[in-house]
Design a protein around this motif. Sequence first.
Motif, short mmCIF file in Angstrom:
data_model
loop_
_atom_site.label_atom_id
_atom_site.label_comp_id
_atom_site.label_asym_id
_atom_site.label_seq_id
_atom_site.Cartn_x
_atom_site.Cartn_y
_atom_site.Cartn_z
N THR A 179 -9.58 -5.44 -11.59
CA THR A 179 -9.58 -5.25 -10.00
C THR A 179 -8.72 -4.17 -9.43
O THR A 179 -7.55 -4.17 -9.99
N GLY A 180 -8.98 -3.72 -8.38
CA GLY A 180 -8.16 -2.69 -7.82
C GLY A 180 -7.92 -1.44 -8.51
O GLY A 180 -6.85 -1.02 -7.91
N TRP A 181 -8.66 -0.78 -8.99
CA TRP A 181 -8.36 0.51 -9.66
C TRP A 181 -8.93 1.43 -8.69
O TRP A 181 -9.68 1.89 -8.07
#
Length: 82
Positions: A80-82
């Motif tokens: 997550t968070g890329w």
Amino acid sequence: MNRSEREAAARRIMEQAPAPVPPDLYGEVVRRGNRALRRRRVVGRLLWLLLCAVAVAFTVWAVHAHPWVEPPSQTTPPITGW
């Protein structure tokens, strides 16, 4: 007792008058045969019932468990968070 003696003994036995058959033997044989047929029929029906119950249980399990779906991977966390 060699072969020729056995054959002669067998011929003597077969040439004798047949043993008397009890008069109530036919009724007893028919009664036992009917009972055996009833038992065979009941066992056959119970086996078919068991087979159907197993098929229904398997179908219910397969619909509920979805064994054809690959389980999600547990080795890598989601990114997550890329």
